[in-house]
Design a protein around this motif. Structure first.
Motif, PDB file in Angstrom:
ATOM      1  N   GLY A 127      -3.078  -3.068   2.431  1.00 36.93           N
ATOM      2  CA  GLY A 127      -4.252  -3.624   3.100  1.00 36.93           C
ATOM      3  C   GLY A 127      -5.534  -3.297   2.358  1.00 36.93           C
ATOM      4  O   GLY A 127      -6.453  -4.118   2.262  1.00 36.93           O
ATOM      5  N   GLY A 128      -5.618  -2.094   1.813  1.00 32.70           N
ATOM      6  CA  GLY A 128      -6.789  -1.707   1.027  1.00 32.70           C
ATOM      7  C   GLY A 128      -6.902  -2.486  -0.267  1.00 32.70           C
ATOM      8  O   GLY A 128      -8.010  -2.759  -0.750  1.00 32.70           O
ATOM      9  N   VAL A 129      -5.754  -2.833  -0.855  1.00 31.57           N
ATOM     10  CA  VAL A 129      -5.778  -3.664  -2.059  1.00 31.57           C
ATOM     11  C   VAL A 129      -6.399  -5.024  -1.748  1.00 31.57           C
ATOM     12  O   VAL A 129      -7.226  -5.541  -2.508  1.00 31.57           O
ATOM     13  CB  VAL A 129      -4.352  -3.842  -2.617  1.00 31.57           C
ATOM     14  CG1 VAL A 129      -4.347  -4.812  -3.791  1.00 31.57           C
ATOM     15  CG2 VAL A 129      -3.784  -2.492  -3.052  1.00 31.57           C
ATOM     16  N   GLY A 130      -5.991  -5.606  -0.606  1.00 30.13           N
ATOM     17  CA  GLY A 130      -6.572  -6.888  -0.203  1.00 30.13           C
ATOM     18  C   GLY A 130      -8.068  -6.813   0.011  1.00 30.13           C
ATOM     19  O   GLY A 130      -8.820  -7.709  -0.404  1.00 30.13           O
ATOM     20  N   LEU A 131      -8.529  -5.724   0.644  1.00 30.50           N
ATOM     21  CA  LEU A 131      -9.964  -5.542   0.851  1.00 30.50           C
ATOM     22  C   LEU A 131     -10.698  -5.416  -0.481  1.00 30.50           C
ATOM     23  O   LEU A 131     -11.813  -5.932  -0.642  1.00 30.50           O
ATOM     24  CB  LEU A 131     -10.218  -4.295   1.696  1.00 30.50           C
ATOM     25  CG  LEU A 131      -9.884  -4.390   3.185  1.00 30.50           C
ATOM     26  CD1 LEU A 131     -10.086  -3.036   3.850  1.00 30.50           C
ATOM     27  CD2 LEU A 131     -10.748  -5.440   3.859  1.00 30.50           C
ATOM     28  N   ILE A 165      -2.662  -7.438   6.566  1.00 33.02           N
ATOM     29  CA  ILE A 165      -4.102  -7.434   6.276  1.00 33.02           C
ATOM     30  C   ILE A 165      -4.342  -7.677   4.796  1.00 33.02           C
ATOM     31  O   ILE A 165      -5.226  -8.446   4.408  1.00 33.02           O
ATOM     32  CB  ILE A 165      -4.728  -6.096   6.725  1.00 33.02           C
ATOM     33  CG1 ILE A 165      -4.738  -5.997   8.249  1.00 33.02           C
ATOM     34  CG2 ILE A 165      -6.149  -5.955   6.172  1.00 33.02           C
ATOM     35  CD1 ILE A 165      -5.212  -4.661   8.772  1.00 33.02           C
ATOM     36  N   GLY A 166      -3.551  -7.023   3.960  1.00 30.40           N
ATOM     37  CA  GLY A 166      -3.703  -7.211   2.527  1.00 30.40           C
ATOM     38  C   GLY A 166      -3.475  -8.643   2.104  1.00 30.40           C
ATOM     39  O   GLY A 166      -4.251  -9.211   1.320  1.00 30.40           O
ATOM     40  N   VAL A 167      -2.420  -9.258   2.619  1.00 25.20           N
ATOM     41  CA  VAL A 167      -2.105 -10.647   2.255  1.00 25.20           C
ATOM     42  C   VAL A 167      -3.212 -11.591   2.715  1.00 25.20           C
ATOM     43  O   VAL A 167      -3.638 -12.496   1.971  1.00 25.20           O
ATOM     44  CB  VAL A 167      -0.750 -11.061   2.863  1.00 25.20           C
ATOM     45  CG1 VAL A 167      -0.524 -12.560   2.696  1.00 25.20           C
ATOM     46  CG2 VAL A 167       0.384 -10.280   2.207  1.00 25.20           C
ATOM     47  N   ILE A 168      -3.708 -11.405   3.969  1.00 27.61           N
ATOM     48  CA  ILE A 168      -4.752 -12.281   4.506  1.00 27.61           C
ATOM     49  C   ILE A 168      -6.031 -12.195   3.677  1.00 27.61           C
ATOM     50  O   ILE A 168      -6.638 -13.218   3.317  1.00 27.61           O
ATOM     51  CB  ILE A 168      -5.048 -11.940   5.981  1.00 27.61           C
ATOM     52  CG1 ILE A 168      -3.841 -12.281   6.864  1.00 27.61           C
ATOM     53  CG2 ILE A 168      -6.292 -12.675   6.463  1.00 27.61           C
ATOM     54  CD1 ILE A 168      -3.460 -13.747   6.845  1.00 27.61           C
ATOM     55  N   PHE A 169      -6.469 -10.966   3.354  1.00 27.89           N
ATOM     56  CA  PHE A 169      -7.706 -10.821   2.586  1.00 27.89           C
ATOM     57  C   PHE A 169      -7.547 -11.354   1.167  1.00 27.89           C
ATOM     58  O   PHE A 169      -8.514 -11.862   0.578  1.00 27.89           O
ATOM     59  CB  PHE A 169      -8.155  -9.355   2.562  1.00 27.89           C
ATOM     60  CG  PHE A 169      -9.013  -8.976   3.727  1.00 27.89           C
ATOM     61  CD1 PHE A 169     -10.349  -9.335   3.752  1.00 27.89           C
ATOM     62  CD2 PHE A 169      -8.493  -8.281   4.810  1.00 27.89           C
ATOM     63  CE1 PHE A 169     -11.160  -8.994   4.818  1.00 27.89           C
ATOM     64  CE2 PHE A 169      -9.285  -7.935   5.888  1.00 27.89           C
ATOM     65  CZ  PHE A 169     -10.624  -8.296   5.898  1.00 27.89           C
ATOM     66  N   ILE A 170      -6.354 -11.241   0.616  1.00 29.82           N
ATOM     67  CA  ILE A 170      -6.121 -11.809  -0.713  1.00 29.82           C
ATOM     68  C   ILE A 170      -6.162 -13.337  -0.642  1.00 29.82           C
ATOM     69  O   ILE A 170      -6.702 -14.001  -1.541  1.00 29.82           O
ATOM     70  CB  ILE A 170      -4.785 -11.313  -1.285  1.00 29.82           C
ATOM     71  CG1 ILE A 170      -4.924  -9.844  -1.692  1.00 29.82           C
ATOM     72  CG2 ILE A 170      -4.354 -12.137  -2.497  1.00 29.82           C
ATOM     73  CD1 ILE A 170      -3.626  -9.162  -2.058  1.00 29.82           C
ATOM     74  N   ASP A 171      -5.613 -13.910   0.438  1.00 24.88           N
ATOM     75  CA  ASP A 171      -5.699 -15.358   0.625  1.00 24.88           C
ATOM     76  C   ASP A 171      -7.144 -15.821   0.735  1.00 24.88           C
ATOM     77  O   ASP A 171      -7.498 -16.919   0.277  1.00 24.88           O
ATOM     78  CB  ASP A 171      -4.935 -15.771   1.896  1.00 24.88           C
ATOM     79  CG  ASP A 171      -3.433 -15.688   1.726  1.00 24.88           C
ATOM     80  OD1 ASP A 171      -2.966 -15.668   0.570  1.00 24.88           O
ATOM     81  OD2 ASP A 171      -2.728 -15.633   2.747  1.00 24.88           O
TER      82      ASP A 171
END
Length: 279
Positions: A49-53, A101-107
């Motif tokens: 999730g932090g990676v996505g952020l 969360i990570g996947v969504i923020f990366i999207d």
């Protein structure tokens, strides 16, 4: 291979492997000793999730992974020590929520995200100089904490009830151990990736446990084994053009299987000799 060592990216990769080996050997020993490999896996996946952020807000994803993994680690530790909730259920929830969360923020992130797979499967060849400095800092932090609280961590690893009777702050130390595990998983993400790092965190310590029982010797042997795995795996991945993280993990896995076979043969031989002597 010697020619490749003249390249900066290969020098960075080799140094990164040595740096993560220090943290992995130390913390992996406590993870295996406390039988919390599943918790470490949950922390690692929640860190995504932090990676996505990091991708979305355009800062270093490793910093985001550190923040998320520390938050997940303290949450899991608190649940285990202070509540009656099912530990495996909460770990699974935090695991899946962090990944989602990570996947969504990366999207939601703009631009080309080619670097994304390096956080899933590891890419030690792409470790930048800034991440090396972060690894140095995390290594120093981990070593200082473990040295300062070694006896207490040893006590809660083998008998937390006795440690509580002796007025050792078990809950606080357990949460600190969770945070140290979180820092280590954040380091390992760039080397082995979220999916594979748990193997690198557990197998060197598991192999060391087969041959030595003293905690300090186990830590040193685990560090040495991890350095061998990362170096040999890096060389093989370069020569064979394989994914570096997977190759490193396979080196550890093959060694672990061989070690199990040797240990089983050694115990069988000892049992036969004992039976013969009794006869």
């Amino acid at each position: 291979m010697l020619e490749a060592l003249e390249q900066e990216f290969m020098q960075n990769a080799l140094l990164a492997g040595l740096l993560v080996s220090i943290a992995s050997g130390i913390i992996g020993t406590f993870v295996v000793g406390n039988r919390i490999v599943f918790i470490a896996g949950g922390i690692a996946h929640a860190a995504y999730g932090g990676v996505g952020l990091g991708f979305f807000f355009r800062f270093n994803p490793v910093l985001g992974a550190i923040a998320f993994s520390v938050a997940a680690a303290t949450g899991m530790g608190w649940v285990q020590r202070k509540t009656q909730l099912r530990e495996d259920t909460v770990i699974g929830m935090l695991w899946s929520i962090g990944m989602a969360i990570g996947v969504i923020f990366i999207d939601l992130s703009e631009g080309y995200k080619a670097d994304l797979t390096s956080y899933l499967f590891g890419c030690i060849l792409a470790v930048p100089r800034l991440d090396l400095w972060l690894m140095w800092l995390l290594d120093i932090t981990i070593v200082l904490l473990v040295v300062a609280f070694y006896k207490e961590l040893l006590a809660i690893s083998f008998d937390d009830t006795f440690a509580t009777v002796r007025n050792v702050p078990v809950d606080t130390l357990y949460l600190m151990l969770m945070v140290i595990i979180a820092l280590t998983t954040a380091m390992l993400m760039r080397v082995a990736g979220v999916i594979l790092l748990i193997a690198l965190l557990s197998m060197p310590a598991a192999i060391a446990n087969l041959y030595v029982k003293d905690m300090k010797k186990t830590i040193l042997l685990a560090i040495g084994l991890c350095m061998v795995f990362t170096t040999v795996g890096l060389a093989l991945s370069y020569i064979l053009n394989f994914t570096s993280g997977a190759t490193i993990v396979l080196c550890a896995a093959v060694t672990y299987l061989i070690s199990l076979a040797i240990d089983a043969w050694r115990k069988s031989r000892h049992q036969r000799n004992r039976t013969f002597e009794e006869a």
